[in-house]
Design an enzyme around this catalytic site. Structure first.
Site, short mmCIF file in Angstrom:
data_model
loop_
_atom_site.label_atom_id
_atom_site.label_comp_id
_atom_site.label_asym_id
_atom_site.label_seq_id
_atom_site.Cartn_x
_atom_site.Cartn_y
_atom_site.Cartn_z
N LYS A 125 10.51 -11.12 -4.62
CA LYS A 125 9.17 -12.00 -4.05
C LYS A 125 8.03 -11.32 -5.05
O LYS A 125 8.10 -10.19 -5.51
CB LYS A 125 9.02 -11.49 -2.74
N HIS A 128 1.94 -9.02 -4.81
CA HIS A 128 0.80 -9.73 -4.72
C HIS A 128 -0.25 -8.79 -4.53
O HIS A 128 -0.11 -7.40 -4.23
CB HIS A 128 0.82 -10.94 -3.79
N HIS A 131 -0.25 -5.95 -1.63
CA HIS A 131 0.40 -4.52 -2.26
C HIS A 131 -0.28 -3.82 -3.09
O HIS A 131 0.04 -2.52 -3.13
CB HIS A 131 1.89 -5.07 -3.06
N1 ARG Z 1 8.43 -3.98 2.28
C1 ARG Z 1 7.34 -4.08 3.09
C2 ARG Z 1 6.33 -5.02 3.12
O1 ARG Z 1 6.20 -5.69 1.83
C3 ARG Z 1 6.66 -2.81 3.23
C4 ARG Z 1 7.64 -1.53 3.77
C5 ARG Z 1 6.95 -0.31 4.09
N2 ARG Z 1 7.60 0.81 4.38
C6 ARG Z 1 8.40 1.12 5.30
N3 ARG Z 1 9.06 2.10 5.55
N4 ARG Z 1 8.80 0.21 6.40
O2 ARG Z 1 5.91 -5.51 3.90
#
Ligand code: ARG
Length: 567
Positions: A125, A128, A131
């Site tokens: 994905k 963006h 992030h």
């Molecule tokens: N991959 C998730 C997102 O893009 C964020 C993960 C954050 N870390 C965690 N341990 N949940 O929203």
């Protein structure tokens, strides 16, 4: 380094017998009110007297050396302390002489472990602008804790697991040869994903096949695992370009998939507590007592969830890193998710040392001024495009203003990226970030480029001066004008600022501080001739410039910003 606040607090504790009196001492924002101020209205209840009387009575009893405290003053309910400027100057310069680039660092974190979970984009994905914030804030916190002596473990908790991979595998199986995923992994995989999703909506049997793929992936089927690995590697390669631009590193890339074989334990531990209940076919932990919706551990179809993987990650991190704090940096949209898993984690039988030290560090959204940025498809702005745009905008400014500058490429990169990072870290993180090129690239504003410009100015002073004297050769008396003293007092605060910023997990405290330093230096520079006939004056002012040079560079580095040496 002499800790003036502590010296005052000790004396006050002697007089009042209030041990935690340091908590009632503040640094007034108005410099007329002294360097430290005792807030006597906060003692009124305990001491059963009016703030005014408390202030005067304590003031009478004070016995502090004039070499340290020049004078004290009672104003309304405040007892104000004025530090002797000579001792501050001496303290700061001596500390610099011994610590140099480590000025402001500390050992408070020695022996303590901090896990920081940041960036964490999702495989296949787009990476963006949303992030961007997690990456930049997380990286700054990483640097700040390190500077305070902590052992820091930076984790990129990649979103590399979940039912969507069953779909991607199915799409790739069908049309893989139509897409060039090697060349352009994220864009192409996104297209495949959209196409297979549409097909699933039309045809229930395709959806079934996708589910089957995910099941196979969970069972370590060779073909499915290989494809998954390929998607992951190609995506990571693309993400790496952004990390290289930002100069961000991780100690671990254990993402969600890493916990695929570690969730069974979580489920069985939760089962044993008797708290795991069926609800509409799913297995959940009820969290009514905290007034939040239940934490879903297993979905109706038996598959595990994002939350279960996070619970497994908590257990793993506790055991592997023995953390004193585990920090998660994500947007505020995940506040509820983290409340749910933090409460649920208390049922896993872990030591409270761990479950009481899980910290969610949320941040606001990025608001774009639309129409000003080149976008690719639709409204998703890719981080890589955005960073490259920052660099090319600075390139254009350099071409216009200083086309003969050496090393233009590298400088444009540092200034462009620095501008984006600084803009991200300039406000309290929960505030929405406004993304506007003109604001963040303004060399006279409160911006990254302004800081860099001031740093470069200190560089050229140092270059002209040719040498920096030893502090034993410096006459401190020469640095007692207002501009110098104001600057020195601010420099004195650096270690405190770094600690505060770690305590609150707020890098902006450092950003604002650096702007203050730059502005105070600018005043100092405008009011004082640095390179001059009088050697004594020149040496002292050059030394001060040298200190500012180091603070700006060190501070920027904590934020993740690299300074250009020229511009
Ligand atoms: N991959 C998730 C997102 O893009 C964020 C993960 C954050 N870390 C965690 N341990 N949940 O929203």
């Amino acid at each position: 380094m002499l800790d003036f606040k502590n010296i005052i607090a000790k004396e006050l504790a002697n007089i009042t017998n209030i041990e935690n009196i340091e908590e009632y001492i503040e640094i007034p924002t108005n410099k007329e009110m002294g360097d430290y101020s005792l807030l006597c209205f906060k003692l009124a209840k305990e001491m059963k007297k009016s703030p005014q009387i408390i202030a005067s009575e304590i003031n009478e009893k004070l016995n502090l050396s004039e070499e340290i405290i020049l004078k004290t003053e009672v104003i309304n309910g405040y007892l104000n302390f004025y530090i002797n400027p000579i001792i501050i100057t001496k303290t700061v310069l001596e500390e610099f002489e011994t610590k140099k680039e480590t000025y402001g660092s500390s050992k408070v974190g020695n022996g303590k472990n901090i896990v920081i979970d940041y960036s964490s984009p999702n495989i296949a994905k787009p990476f963006h602008v949303g992030h961007l914030r997690s990456t930049v804030i997380g990286n700054a916190l990483y640097n700040i804790y390190k500077f305070l002596g902590y052992n820091v473990i930076g984790i990129n908790h990649l979103g590399d697991y979940g039912t969507q991979f069953g779909k991607l595998i199915e799409g790739y199986k069908r049309w893989g040869n139509e897409y060039n995923i090697e060349e352009n992994p994220i864009d192409e995989l996104t297209k495949i994903y959209i196409r297979i999703n549409n097909l699933c909506k039309e045809d229930e049997t395709v959806l079934e096949q996708c589910r089957d793929n995910f099941k196979k992936l969970e069972d370590k089927d060779e073909y499915c695992t290989k494809l998954w690995q390929k998607f992951r590697e190609l995506s990571l390669k693309e993400f790496q370009r952004v990390y290289d631009l930002l100069d961000v590193h991780f100690d671990s890339l254990n993402g969600e998939a890493f916990y695929s074989d570690k969730m069974e334990e979580v489920v069985s531990l939760l089962e044993k507590t008797g708290r795991l209940v069926e609800s509409e076919g799913a297995k959940v932990i009820n969290l009514d007592e905290y007034n939040i919706p239940p934490c879903i551990i297993e979905k109706t179809n038996g598959s595990t969830t994002y939350a279960t993987r996070d619970l497994a990650a908590i257990m793993y991190r506790a055991r592997t890193y023995n953390f004193d704090k585990c920090i998660y940096v994500t947007s505020y949209e995940q506040i509820l998710h983290f409340k749910q898993i933090f409460e649920t984690s208390k049922l896993l039988g872990l030591d409270k040392k761990y479950t009481n030290n899980l910290i969610h560090v949320p941040f606001g959204m990025v608001q774009l001024k639309t129409g000003k940025m080149s976008t690719r498809e639709g409204n998703i702005i890719k981080l890589e495009d955005l960073l490259n745009e920052a660099i090319s905008r600075v390139n254009r400014i350099i071409e216009e203003k200083n086309p003969n500058l050496e090393n233009k490429e590298e400088i444009a990169k540092r200034v462009g990226i620095g501008a984006v990072i600084f803009n991200d870290l300039y406000n309290s993180r929960i505030k929405d970030e406004i993304f506007d090129w003109d604001t963040m690239l303004n060399f006279n504003g409160e911006t990254g480029p302004y800081l860099q410009y001031m740093y470069v100015r200190t560089n050229s002073v140092l270059e002209k001066a040719k040498e920096i004297s030893k502090i034993s050769e410096i006459n401190i008396e020469v640095l007692q004008d207002n501009a110098s003293i104001n600057l020195i007092k601010e420099m004195y605060m650096f270690d405190n600022i770094v600690k505060q910023s770690a305590e609150k997990n707020e890098p902006y405290i450092i950003s604002r501080y650096l702007i203050n330093i730059a502005q105070l230096y600018s005043i100092f520079y405008n009011e004082n001739r640095i390179i001059c006939e009088d050697e004594e004056i020149q040496n002292a002012r050059v030394y001060l410039t040298y200190c500012v040079n180091i603070i700006l560079k060190t501070g920027a580095k904590l934020l993740g910003i690299q300074m250009p040496e020229k511009m």
